[in-house]
Design a protein around this motif. Structure first.
Motif, PDB file in Angstrom:
ATOM      1  N   ILE A 177       0.916  -1.190  -0.092  1.00 43.06           N
ATOM      2  CA  ILE A 177       0.005   0.101   0.114  1.00 43.06           C
ATOM      3  C   ILE A 177       0.885   1.276   0.041  1.00 43.06           C
ATOM      4  O   ILE A 177       0.466   2.388  -0.708  1.00 43.06           O
ATOM      5  CB  ILE A 177      -0.989   0.063   1.025  1.00 43.06           C
ATOM      6  CG1 ILE A 177      -1.762  -1.100   0.958  1.00 43.06           C
ATOM      7  CG2 ILE A 177      -1.609   1.310   1.324  1.00 43.06           C
ATOM      8  CD1 ILE A 177      -2.841  -1.614   2.414  1.00 43.06           C
ATOM      9  N   ARG A 178       1.955   1.191   0.776  1.00 48.11           N
ATOM     10  CA  ARG A 178       2.800   2.333   0.746  1.00 48.11           C
ATOM     11  C   ARG A 178       3.413   2.573  -0.455  1.00 48.11           C
ATOM     12  O   ARG A 178       3.500   3.823  -1.135  1.00 48.11           O
ATOM     13  CB  ARG A 178       3.927   2.156   1.855  1.00 48.11           C
ATOM     14  CG  ARG A 178       3.859   2.697   3.176  1.00 48.11           C
ATOM     15  CD  ARG A 178       4.750   2.684   3.772  1.00 48.11           C
ATOM     16  NE  ARG A 178       4.490   2.667   5.348  1.00 48.11           N
ATOM     17  CZ  ARG A 178       4.642   1.556   6.328  1.00 48.11           C
ATOM     18  NH1 ARG A 178       4.887   0.329   5.611  1.00 48.11           N
ATOM     19  NH2 ARG A 178       4.296   1.598   7.413  1.00 48.11           N
ATOM     20  N   PHE A 225      -1.657   6.950  -5.472  1.00 44.78           N
ATOM     21  CA  PHE A 225      -2.945   6.075  -5.073  1.00 44.78           C
ATOM     22  C   PHE A 225      -3.164   6.733  -3.528  1.00 44.78           C
ATOM     23  O   PHE A 225      -2.105   6.497  -2.705  1.00 44.78           O
ATOM     24  CB  PHE A 225      -3.072   4.756  -5.231  1.00 44.78           C
ATOM     25  CG  PHE A 225      -3.072   4.499  -6.759  1.00 44.78           C
ATOM     26  CD1 PHE A 225      -4.586   4.268  -7.152  1.00 44.78           C
ATOM     27  CD2 PHE A 225      -2.101   3.921  -7.309  1.00 44.78           C
ATOM     28  CE1 PHE A 225      -4.561   4.161  -8.580  1.00 44.78           C
ATOM     29  CE2 PHE A 225      -2.157   3.504  -8.631  1.00 44.78           C
ATOM     30  CZ  PHE A 225      -3.377   3.599  -9.338  1.00 44.78           C
ATOM     31  N   ASN A 226      -4.336   7.047  -3.124  1.00 42.07           N
ATOM     32  CA  ASN A 226      -4.382   7.273  -1.495  1.00 42.07           C
ATOM     33  C   ASN A 226      -5.576   6.698  -1.156  1.00 42.07           C
ATOM     34  O   ASN A 226      -5.765   6.986   0.249  1.00 42.07           O
ATOM     35  CB  ASN A 226      -4.365   8.780  -1.256  1.00 42.07           C
ATOM     36  CG  ASN A 226      -5.487   9.649  -1.869  1.00 42.07           C
ATOM     37  OD1 ASN A 226      -6.216   9.147  -2.721  1.00 42.07           O
ATOM     38  ND2 ASN A 226      -5.603  10.765  -1.318  1.00 42.07           N
ATOM     39  N   GLU A 253      -0.558   1.287  10.678  1.00 43.42           N
ATOM     40  CA  GLU A 253       0.827   1.566  10.115  1.00 43.42           C
ATOM     41  C   GLU A 253       1.035   2.655   9.173  1.00 43.42           C
ATOM     42  O   GLU A 253       1.988   2.863   8.585  1.00 43.42           O
ATOM     43  CB  GLU A 253       1.462   0.256   9.798  1.00 43.42           C
ATOM     44  CG  GLU A 253       1.443  -0.611  10.879  1.00 43.42           C
ATOM     45  CD  GLU A 253       1.898  -1.959  10.278  1.00 43.42           C
ATOM     46  OE1 GLU A 253       2.616  -2.200   9.475  1.00 43.42           O
ATOM     47  OE2 GLU A 253       1.520  -2.956  10.593  1.00 43.42           O
ATOM     48  N   LEU A 254      -0.140   3.570   8.464  1.00 43.59           N
ATOM     49  CA  LEU A 254      -0.278   4.010   7.522  1.00 43.59           C
ATOM     50  C   LEU A 254      -0.781   5.580   7.614  1.00 43.59           C
ATOM     51  O   LEU A 254      -1.713   5.906   8.495  1.00 43.59           O
ATOM     52  CB  LEU A 254      -1.040   3.385   6.296  1.00 43.59           C
ATOM     53  CG  LEU A 254      -0.721   2.066   5.730  1.00 43.59           C
ATOM     54  CD1 LEU A 254      -1.700   1.408   5.075  1.00 43.59           C
ATOM     55  CD2 LEU A 254       0.403   1.875   4.860  1.00 43.59           C
ATOM     56  N   ASN A 255      -0.212   6.444   6.926  1.00 48.34           N
ATOM     57  CA  ASN A 255      -0.293   7.835   6.919  1.00 48.34           C
ATOM     58  C   ASN A 255      -1.094   8.370   5.833  1.00 48.34           C
ATOM     59  O   ASN A 255      -0.497   7.761   4.865  1.00 48.34           O
ATOM     60  CB  ASN A 255       0.673   8.784   7.696  1.00 48.34           C
ATOM     61  CG  ASN A 255       1.204   8.445   9.005  1.00 48.34           C
ATOM     62  OD1 ASN A 255       0.330   8.263   9.790  1.00 48.34           O
ATOM     63  ND2 ASN A 255       2.554   8.405   9.275  1.00 48.34           N
ATOM     64  N   ASN A 256      -2.049   9.408   5.794  1.00 44.84           N
ATOM     65  CA  ASN A 256      -2.549   9.697   4.589  1.00 44.84           C
ATOM     66  C   ASN A 256      -2.936   8.994   3.638  1.00 44.84           C
ATOM     67  O   ASN A 256      -3.058   8.859   2.569  1.00 44.84           O
ATOM     68  CB  ASN A 256      -1.343  10.680   3.820  1.00 44.84           C
ATOM     69  CG  ASN A 256      -0.708  11.717   4.961  1.00 44.84           C
ATOM     70  OD1 ASN A 256      -1.497  12.604   5.596  1.00 44.84           O
ATOM     71  ND2 ASN A 256       0.606  11.778   4.981  1.00 44.84           N
ATOM     72  N   VAL A 257      -3.614   7.887   4.155  1.00 42.00           N
ATOM     73  CA  VAL A 257      -4.021   6.777   3.294  1.00 42.00           C
ATOM     74  C   VAL A 257      -5.626   6.656   3.626  1.00 42.00           C
ATOM     75  O   VAL A 257      -6.175   6.786   4.744  1.00 42.00           O
ATOM     76  CB  VAL A 257      -3.605   5.366   3.638  1.00 42.00           C
ATOM     77  CG1 VAL A 257      -4.512   4.255   3.140  1.00 42.00           C
ATOM     78  CG2 VAL A 257      -2.243   5.364   2.722  1.00 42.00           C
TER      79      VAL A 257
END
Length: 195
Positions: A12-13, A20-21, A37-41
């Motif tokens: 995903i990163r 893609f977001n 674990e993910l930012n701006n998603v």
């Protein structure tokens, strides 16, 4: 929209680096782990949602595409009211008529929208549907056509929908030809992609 169920946060990163977001996820628990674990998603719920998972779903997802019953819609409205938000949703329509698929039947949709006008904490942004799993392209196109006509009819009555989510890996071209403005692509998106 890339569908990232079973895909790692590393994948995903890498997709976010490609621009893609927004990603589709099928399960609340899996998305809950990934979001840590993910930012701006942003994740959208595209799988069947049980009413007992609505509280978590509202915290995780920016939109729920798979609202398949009035009971679920009412629960989302109730939970969203406690957070003082209007939760974006899509109404899932069972355009194939297959008993193993979820969703409202096409004939129920106009009445559903009249009933839901009292639900102030859901923002119905459009419709979502899945065609039959078949090689009969005419059958698939007719099912997508049915959904598009419903979408246009609702807009004609002033409901201001802007999302027609139909089409997946095996039928997205037909969905686009029939008016889809959002396709959910999993397997085909990742085939041959070096991440």
């Amino acid at each position: 929209m890339p569908v990232t169920k079973t895909k790692s946060t590393e994948v995903i990163r890498a997709l976010t680096e490609m621009g893609f977001n927004v990603f589709g996820e099928n399960r609340v628990r899996e998305a809950k782990e990934k979001i840590k674990e993910l930012n701006n998603v942003k994740f959208e719920m595209i799988g069947h949602l049980q009413t007992n998972k609505v509280r978590d779903a509202i915290d995780i997802f920016t939109r729920i595409q798979s609202v398949d019953s009035l009971k679920l819609l009412t629960e989302i409205n109730e939970r969203a009211s406690k957070k003082k938000i209007a939760m974006p949703v899509l109404i899932e329509v069972n355009i194939s008529g297959e008993s193993q698929k979820y969703g409202f039947l096409p004939g129920e949709i106009m009445n559903l929208f009249r009933v839901t006008s009292s639900l102030k904490f859901v923002n119905i942004e459009g419709l979502m549907g899945m065609a039959s799993l078949t090689n009969d392209t005419e059958k698939i196109r007719k099912e997508f056509y049915t959904l598009r006509i419903l979408y246009e009819r609702l807009n004609g009555e002033g409901y201001n929908l802007n999302v027609l989510s139909m089409g997946m890996t095996d039928d997205f071209e037909l969905a686009i030809m029939e008016g889809s403005n959002m396709v959910r692509i999993g397997r085909a998106f990742f085939e041959g992609l070096e991440i």
